[in-house]
Design an enzyme around this catalytic site. Structure first.
Site, PDB file in Angstrom:
ATOM      1  N   CYS A   7       0.869  -1.185   0.000  1.00 11.69           N
ATOM      2  CA  CYS A   7       0.000   0.000   0.000  1.00 11.69           C
ATOM      3  C   CYS A   7       0.902   1.230   0.000  1.00 11.69           C
ATOM      4  CB  CYS A   7      -0.991  -0.021   1.171  1.00 11.69           C
ATOM      5  SG  CYS A   7      -0.249   0.080   2.811  1.00 11.69           S
ATOM      6  N   ASN A  10       2.286   1.544   4.378  1.00 16.11           N
ATOM      7  CA  ASN A  10       2.558   0.293   5.110  1.00 16.11           C
ATOM      8  C   ASN A  10       2.240   0.423   6.604  1.00 16.11           C
ATOM      9  OD1 ASN A  10       5.374  -1.965   5.767  1.00 16.11           O
ATOM     10  ND2 ASN A  10       3.281  -2.486   5.305  1.00 16.11           N
ATOM     11  N   CYS A  12      -1.477   1.071   7.392  1.00 15.57           N
ATOM     12  CA  CYS A  12      -2.930   0.818   7.535  1.00 15.57           C
ATOM     13  C   CYS A  12      -3.353  -0.444   6.787  1.00 15.57           C
ATOM     14  CB  CYS A  12      -3.745   2.024   7.054  1.00 15.57           C
ATOM     15  SG  CYS A  12      -3.506   3.504   8.063  1.00 15.57           S
ATOM     16  N   ARG A  13      -3.420  -0.384   5.462  1.00 14.44           N
ATOM     17  CA  ARG A  13      -4.029  -1.475   4.701  1.00 14.44           C
ATOM     18  C   ARG A  13      -3.133  -2.703   4.587  1.00 14.44           C
ATOM     19  NH1 ARG A  13      -5.213   2.335  -0.252  1.00 14.44           N
ATOM     20  NH2 ARG A  13      -3.241   3.141   0.585  1.00 14.44           N
ATOM     21  N   SER A  14      -1.870  -2.519   4.189  1.00 16.11           N
ATOM     22  CA  SER A  14      -1.053  -3.721   3.926  1.00 16.11           C
ATOM     23  C   SER A  14      -0.646  -4.479   5.190  1.00 16.11           C
ATOM     24  CB  SER A  14       0.149  -3.407   3.023  1.00 16.11           C
ATOM     25  OG  SER A  14       1.013  -2.480   3.608  1.00 16.11           O
ATOM     26  N   ASP A 124      -8.081   4.104   0.873  1.00 15.73           N
ATOM     27  CA  ASP A 124      -7.141   4.571   1.896  1.00 15.73           C
ATOM     28  C   ASP A 124      -7.940   5.137   3.078  1.00 15.73           C
ATOM     29  OD1 ASP A 124      -5.249   5.856   3.390  1.00 15.73           O
ATOM     30  OD2 ASP A 124      -4.358   6.952   1.713  1.00 15.73           O
TER      31      ASP A 124
HETATM   32  P1  4NP Z   1      -1.796   2.924   4.048  1.00 12.72           P
HETATM   33  O1  4NP Z   1      -2.413   4.318   4.570  1.00 12.72           O
HETATM   34  O2  4NP Z   1      -1.250   3.193   2.648  1.00 12.72           O
HETATM   35  O3  4NP Z   1      -2.957   2.021   4.020  1.00 12.72           O
HETATM   36  O4  4NP Z   1      -0.720   2.530   5.028  1.00 12.72           O
HETATM   37  C1  4NP Z   1      -1.670   5.494   4.593  1.00 12.72           C
HETATM   38  C2  4NP Z   1      -0.753   5.714   5.587  1.00 12.72           C
HETATM   39  C3  4NP Z   1      -0.025   6.894   5.628  1.00 12.72           C
HETATM   40  C4  4NP Z   1      -0.233   7.846   4.661  1.00 12.72           C
HETATM   41  C5  4NP Z   1      -1.145   7.621   3.643  1.00 12.72           C
HETATM   42  C6  4NP Z   1      -1.864   6.445   3.604  1.00 12.72           C
HETATM   43  N1  4NP Z   1       0.482   9.055   4.716  1.00 12.72           N
HETATM   44  O5  4NP Z   1       0.222   9.940   3.872  1.00 12.72           O
HETATM   45  O6  4NP Z   1       1.360   9.231   5.579  1.00 12.72           O
END
Ligand code: 4NP
Length: 160
Positions: A7, A10, A12-14, A124
């Site tokens: 994702c 790294n 939240c989703r993954s 997201d």
């Molecule tokens: P992820 O979510 O891609 O599911 O881990 C996010 C985590 C952090 C950010 C964006 C999405 N960020 O912009 O820091």
């Protein structure tokens, strides 16, 4: 088989997909046959545990993600893993664009690979409320169950 979930951050989703895939693989005794890891296309959170909202929501469902640490996708991942399974179309396009020469890993959207619809994405949740994290959990848990059921169908018992 080696699977890497990708994702953006790294956190939240993954990592949730990594934890749920491992959990469901353990349920059917396939944890030693399928390696699962996760990574982000961005490096802002490298070394950090998953987002506390992701950890809290997973814990509500009995899943412990606290031991995981974020890392960034690297060129070795394109050789080490069989599949790079992406949370959304933007992650997939980044993964494709960064593929080094001679990469052997194949790329796909995680939900599509799980048979949950062409072009299906995990949204997201980062700027969303608790319901966004629960929605992501529901989607990823369904995907992980479908993937593990398919792998279990195709994998003969070790002593067969
Ligand atoms: P992820 O979510 O891609 O599911 O881990 C996010 C985590 C952090 C950010 C964006 C999405 N960020 O912009 O820091």
């Amino acid at each position: 088989m080696r699977l890497l979930v990708v994702c953006l951050g790294n956190i939240c989703r993954s990592p949730l997909a990594e934890g749920l895939l491992r959990h469901h693989l353990e349920q059917v005794g396939l944890e030693d046959r399928v390696e699962v890891d996760s990574a982000g296309t961005g490096g802002w959170h490298v070394g950090e545990p998953p987002d506390r909202r992701t950890v809290r929501n997973a814990a509500r469902h009995g899943l412990d993600l606290q031991g995981l640490r974020a890392r960034k996708l690297c060129s070795a991942d394109y050789h080490r893993f069989d599949w790079l399974l992406c949370a959304d179309a933007s992650n997939l396009s980044d993964v494709r664009r960064r593929a080094p020469a001679g990469a052997t890993a194949r790329h796909a959207l995680l939900l599509e690979w799980a048979g949950m619809g062409q072009g299906a994405e995990i949204p997201d949740p980062y700027t969303g409320g608790p319901e966004a994290f629960e929605h992501v959990f529901t989607l990823v848990d369904a995907a992980a169950r479908r993937i593990v059921a398919r792998l279990a169908d195709r994998t003969l018992p070790v002593d067969a």
